[in-house]
Design an enzyme around this catalytic site. Structure first.
Site, PDB file in Angstrom:
ATOM      1  N   CYS A 209      -1.824   9.352   2.941  1.00  0.00           N
ATOM      2  CA  CYS A 209      -1.558   8.788   1.614  1.00  0.00           C
ATOM      3  C   CYS A 209      -2.591   9.259   0.596  1.00  0.00           C
ATOM      4  O   CYS A 209      -2.284   9.448  -0.567  1.00  0.00           O
ATOM      5  CB  CYS A 209      -1.534   7.269   1.685  1.00  0.00           C
ATOM      6  SG  CYS A 209      -3.017   6.571   2.434  1.00  0.00           S
TER       7      CYS A 209
ATOM      8  N   GLU B 127       4.764  12.968  -4.567  1.00  0.00           N
ATOM      9  CA  GLU B 127       4.051  12.964  -3.288  1.00  0.00           C
ATOM     10  C   GLU B 127       4.844  13.819  -2.294  1.00  0.00           C
ATOM     11  O   GLU B 127       6.014  13.551  -2.039  1.00  0.00           O
ATOM     12  CB  GLU B 127       3.926  11.541  -2.752  1.00  0.00           C
ATOM     13  CG  GLU B 127       3.122  11.497  -1.483  1.00  0.00           C
ATOM     14  CD  GLU B 127       3.004  10.094  -0.897  1.00  0.00           C
ATOM     15  OE1 GLU B 127       4.013   9.383  -0.835  1.00  0.00           O
ATOM     16  OE2 GLU B 127       1.884   9.721  -0.504  1.00  0.00           O
TER      17      GLU B 127
ATOM     18  N   GLU C 191       0.915  -1.162   0.000  1.00  0.00           N
ATOM     19  CA  GLU C 191       0.000   0.000   0.000  1.00  0.00           C
ATOM     20  C   GLU C 191       0.937   1.191   0.000  1.00  0.00           C
ATOM     21  O   GLU C 191       1.583   1.468   1.010  1.00  0.00           O
ATOM     22  CB  GLU C 191      -0.853   0.026   1.272  1.00  0.00           C
ATOM     23  CG  GLU C 191      -1.555  -1.267   1.620  1.00  0.00           C
ATOM     24  CD  GLU C 191      -2.690  -1.582   0.675  1.00  0.00           C
ATOM     25  OE1 GLU C 191      -3.240  -0.636   0.083  1.00  0.00           O
ATOM     26  OE2 GLU C 191      -3.009  -2.760   0.522  1.00  0.00           O
TER      27      GLU C 191
HETATM   28  P1  NAD Z   1       8.652   4.736   4.169  1.00  0.00           P
HETATM   29  O1  NAD Z   1       8.481   3.955   2.932  1.00  0.00           O
HETATM   30  O2  NAD Z   1       9.834   5.619   4.315  1.00  0.00           O
HETATM   31  O3  NAD Z   1       8.714   3.738   5.424  1.00  0.00           O
HETATM   32  C1  NAD Z   1       7.700   2.797   5.641  1.00  0.00           C
HETATM   33  C2  NAD Z   1       8.228   1.683   6.532  1.00  0.00           C
HETATM   34  O4  NAD Z   1       9.278   0.997   5.841  1.00  0.00           O
HETATM   35  C3  NAD Z   1       8.849   2.166   7.830  1.00  0.00           C
HETATM   36  O5  NAD Z   1       8.524   1.248   8.857  1.00  0.00           O
HETATM   37  C4  NAD Z   1      10.339   2.135   7.540  1.00  0.00           C
HETATM   38  O6  NAD Z   1      11.128   1.976   8.690  1.00  0.00           O
HETATM   39  C5  NAD Z   1      10.432   0.909   6.663  1.00  0.00           C
HETATM   40  N1  NAD Z   1      11.607   0.873   5.776  1.00  0.00           N
HETATM   41  C6  NAD Z   1      12.405   1.880   5.387  1.00  0.00           C
HETATM   42  N2  NAD Z   1      13.346   1.426   4.532  1.00  0.00           N
HETATM   43  C7  NAD Z   1      13.142   0.097   4.383  1.00  0.00           C
HETATM   44  C8  NAD Z   1      13.790  -0.936   3.618  1.00  0.00           C
HETATM   45  N3  NAD Z   1      14.821  -0.684   2.820  1.00  0.00           N
HETATM   46  N4  NAD Z   1      13.286  -2.185   3.714  1.00  0.00           N
HETATM   47  C9  NAD Z   1      12.207  -2.461   4.479  1.00  0.00           C
HETATM   48  N5  NAD Z   1      11.573  -1.526   5.225  1.00  0.00           N
HETATM   49  C10 NAD Z   1      12.043  -0.259   5.176  1.00  0.00           C
HETATM   50  O7  NAD Z   1       7.308   5.541   4.376  1.00  0.00           O
HETATM   51  P2  NAD Z   1       6.928   6.535   5.547  1.00  0.00           P
HETATM   52  O8  NAD Z   1       7.690   7.800   5.372  1.00  0.00           O
HETATM   53  O9  NAD Z   1       7.009   5.833   6.853  1.00  0.00           O
HETATM   54  O10 NAD Z   1       5.377   6.775   5.264  1.00  0.00           O
HETATM   55  C11 NAD Z   1       4.917   7.654   4.293  1.00  0.00           C
HETATM   56  C12 NAD Z   1       4.501   6.905   3.049  1.00  0.00           C
HETATM   57  O11 NAD Z   1       3.499   5.936   3.371  1.00  0.00           O
HETATM   58  C13 NAD Z   1       3.860   7.803   2.017  1.00  0.00           C
HETATM   59  O12 NAD Z   1       4.379   7.489   0.758  1.00  0.00           O
HETATM   60  C14 NAD Z   1       2.383   7.436   2.099  1.00  0.00           C
HETATM   61  O13 NAD Z   1       1.653   7.687   0.935  1.00  0.00           O
HETATM   62  C15 NAD Z   1       2.450   6.007   2.421  1.00  0.00           C
HETATM   63  N6  NAD Z   1       1.187   5.522   2.973  1.00  0.00           N
HETATM   64  C16 NAD Z   1       0.384   4.751   2.183  1.00  0.00           C
HETATM   65  C17 NAD Z   1      -0.845   4.310   2.663  1.00  0.00           C
HETATM   66  C18 NAD Z   1      -1.740   3.446   1.815  1.00  0.00           C
HETATM   67  O14 NAD Z   1      -2.630   2.813   2.369  1.00  0.00           O
HETATM   68  N7  NAD Z   1      -1.552   3.373   0.524  1.00  0.00           N
HETATM   69  C19 NAD Z   1      -1.238   4.645   3.949  1.00  0.00           C
HETATM   70  C20 NAD Z   1      -0.396   5.421   4.733  1.00  0.00           C
HETATM   71  C21 NAD Z   1       0.834   5.858   4.234  1.00  0.00           C
END
Ligand code: NAD
Length: 497
Positions: free
Chosen positions: A302, A401, A267
């Site tokens: 998001c 975004e 997601e």
């Molecule tokens: P992010 O992708 O930076 O991090 C998400 C998670 O992944 C965190 O727990 C982070 O620690 C982990 N992570 C980071 N690097 C990783 C790697 N290399 N391997 C595995 N895990 C890793 O996102 P964020 O800044 O925490 O959240 C914001 C993003 O989330 C935005 O893009 C937003 O649109 C999205 N989002 C999507 C939805 C949806 O339902 N589509 C809902 C909420 C947020």
């Protein structure tokens, strides 16, 4: 009891005991190598806790515990009705601790306490109850076979599920995944964001208290990619359920290919269009909704309605309404119960969003409101919503975004043109449209390439319908019975009669 005041919340925050260790196999424990990182609150810059910095060694331990629990059948082979009862107890405990969890959420990532109490916590409890209630009401199928065969189509738990979630709705996003994963009988290793690990760590004890067996629900704090990447590369993890950015979603799919081809459900990000046609039923309401669509949770949503497409003939009038609506979203102290626009998650994110604002001005977009940093008398991370006019869909603020309250207004002349602009994006998470013409509404809703489409409202929906994205907004669906697809394998059993 009278409603709590800002001072009441500050007093409670000052005495809160905050757990920062991992939860593995039924116990809190430090990271194997003893490392921690500091969790600083964006609210007052206060040090909240030292969080165990889990890495590959801790992932190894948690996955082994999860696998042992799964293979033992202590949870996976219970009758669905038994898992239902335990999950309902888990939901009840979360509800009983709602104030504490809401406070943790607010201190951790800066959302208004009013939102945490009214949306995040009830949403989490509701997601868990809805899912738990469903699990003993879903059946397998009998295939339409020849007379000498019996073909059974059944769903089985996939095994060990790694759940990686973001920081904007920490507990709610986690619950949309762990509830169906657990209900289906899987063991879970939950990895919250390093920016908001507190509630996930806290509820692990509640899971245990509710009767979820040791090893079935594990939580790893971790910094950056460390624990998440190790989970994604682990050969004994059967599926990864991820909510986060599109950039990391792509890396997880590569990691699956480099390891055991685990199922990867993503997601991811969005750049959602909100289309206001000249025949919108109520422009005032549409403007209020457009303001909320970009400003709720400080724009860190998001599905934020970050591209506002307005039909040219009503644009000036609409912008007037929008300005006044946005004035109601000035930053306030997140622990003040009247605040509806709180702090950004941290300083680094404020800088990132400010970078977009600056870049937009350099690209020729016109800042007509907001974007100021800070809140009088406070040291936290505050940034007022910004409104840009004169944006075209090729500009960086319209394509990328931002994940902050930066709203781009784009003009259009015909509904067909609006749909073309809306679909001209790498993302396809959500879209909204406002019109009084029923046929136009249906035609546009069909043509929009997005996982959720809202008509004459923004951000509708609940547990009864799936939520997820088209295109680079991801491939999985949270919520509804469709969520079970991610956490189950489909088996065909053929019996010769
Ligand atoms: P992010 O992708 O930076 O991090 C998400 C998670 O992944 C965190 O727990 C982070 O620690 C982990 N992570 C980071 N690097 C990783 C790697 N290399 N391997 C595995 N895990 C890793 O996102 P964020 O800044 O925490 O959240 C914001 C993003 O989330 C935005 O893009 C937003 O649109 C999205 N989002 C999507 C939805 C949806 O339902 N589509 C809902 C909420 C947020």
């Amino acid at each position: 009891m009278p409603a709590k005041t800002l001072q009441d919340w500050k007093n409670t925050a000052a005495t809160l005991a905050i757990e920062g260790r991992c939860f593995i196999d039924g116990d809190y424990r430090a990271a194997m190598d003893g490392r921690t990182f500091d969790k600083i609150s964006p609210v007052e810059g206060r040090h909240l806790a030292a969080i165990a910095r889990a890495d590959a060694a801790d992932v190894e331990l948690a996955v082994a515990a999860a696998r042992r629990a799964f293979d033992s059948g202590s949870w996976s082979r219970l009758a669905p009705v038994q898992r239902k009862r335990t999950l309902l107890r888990f939901a009840e405990l979360i509800e009983a601790h709602a104030e504490e969890l809401a406070l943790l959420e607010t201190l951790d990532m800066g959302k208004p306490i009013a939102n945490a109490l009214a949306a995040d916590l009830p949403g989490t409890v509701n997601a868990m109850r809805w899912t738990a209630e469903a699990i003993d009401k879903v059946y397998g199928e009998v295939a339409a076979t020849a007379d000498d065969q019996l073909g059974l189509v059944t769903r089985e738990a996939v095994g060990v599920v790694g759940i990686i979630v973001p920081w904007n709705f920490p507990l709610l996003m986690a619950s949309w995944k762990f509830a169906p994963a657990l209900a289906a009988g899987n063991s879970v290793v939950l990895k919250p964001s390093e920016r908001s690990p507190l509630t996930a760590i806290r509820i692990a004890a509640l899971a245990s208290e509710a009767g979820i067996p040791d090893g079935v629900f594990n939580v790893l704090g971790g910094y950056g990619h460390e624990a998440g990447q190790a989970l994604a590369l682990h050969n004994d993890v059967d599926a990864i359920a991820f909510t986060g950015s599109t950039r990391i979603a792509k890396q997880l799919m590569i990691a699956a290919g480099q390891s055991n081809l685990k199922r990867v459900w993503t997601e991811a990000g969005g750049k959602s269009p909100n289309i206001v046609c000249a025949d919108a039923p109520d422009l005032l309401q549409a403007a209020g909704s457009a303001a909320a669509a970009i400003a709720y949770n400080q724009g860190q949503v998001c599905t934020a309605g970050s591209r506002l497409l307005v039909q040219r003939s009503i644009k000036e009038e609409f912008l007037e309404h929008l300005r006044s609506a946005l004035a109601g979203w000035a930053p306030g102290h997140p622990l003040d119960p009247v605040t509806r626009y709180g702090a950004m998650v941290d300083r680094q994110h404020v800088e990132q969003v400010r970078g977009f604002i600056q870049g937009a001005e350099e690209e020729g977009a016109r800042l007509i409101l907001g974007g100021e940093e800070g809140l009088a008398g406070e040291s936290g991370c505050y940034l007022a919503p910004a409104l840009f006019d004169g944006v075209h869909n090729g500009m960086r603020i319209a394509r990328e975004e931002i994940f902050g309250a930066v709203l781009s207004v784009i003009d259009f002349d015909t509904p067909e043109e609006a749909v073309a602009i809306a679909n001209d994006s790498p993302y396809g998470l959500a879209a909204a449209l406002w019109t009084s013409d029923l046929s136009r509404a249906h035609r546009m809703a069909r043509a929009l390439r997005a996982g959720s489409v809202w008509v004459n409202q923004y951000s509708g929906g609940d547990m009864t319908a799936p939520f997820g994205g088209y295109k680079q907004s991801g491939n999985g669906r949270d919520r509804s019975l469709h969520a079970f697809d991610k956490y189950t394998e489909l088996k065909a059993t053929w019996i010769r009669l």
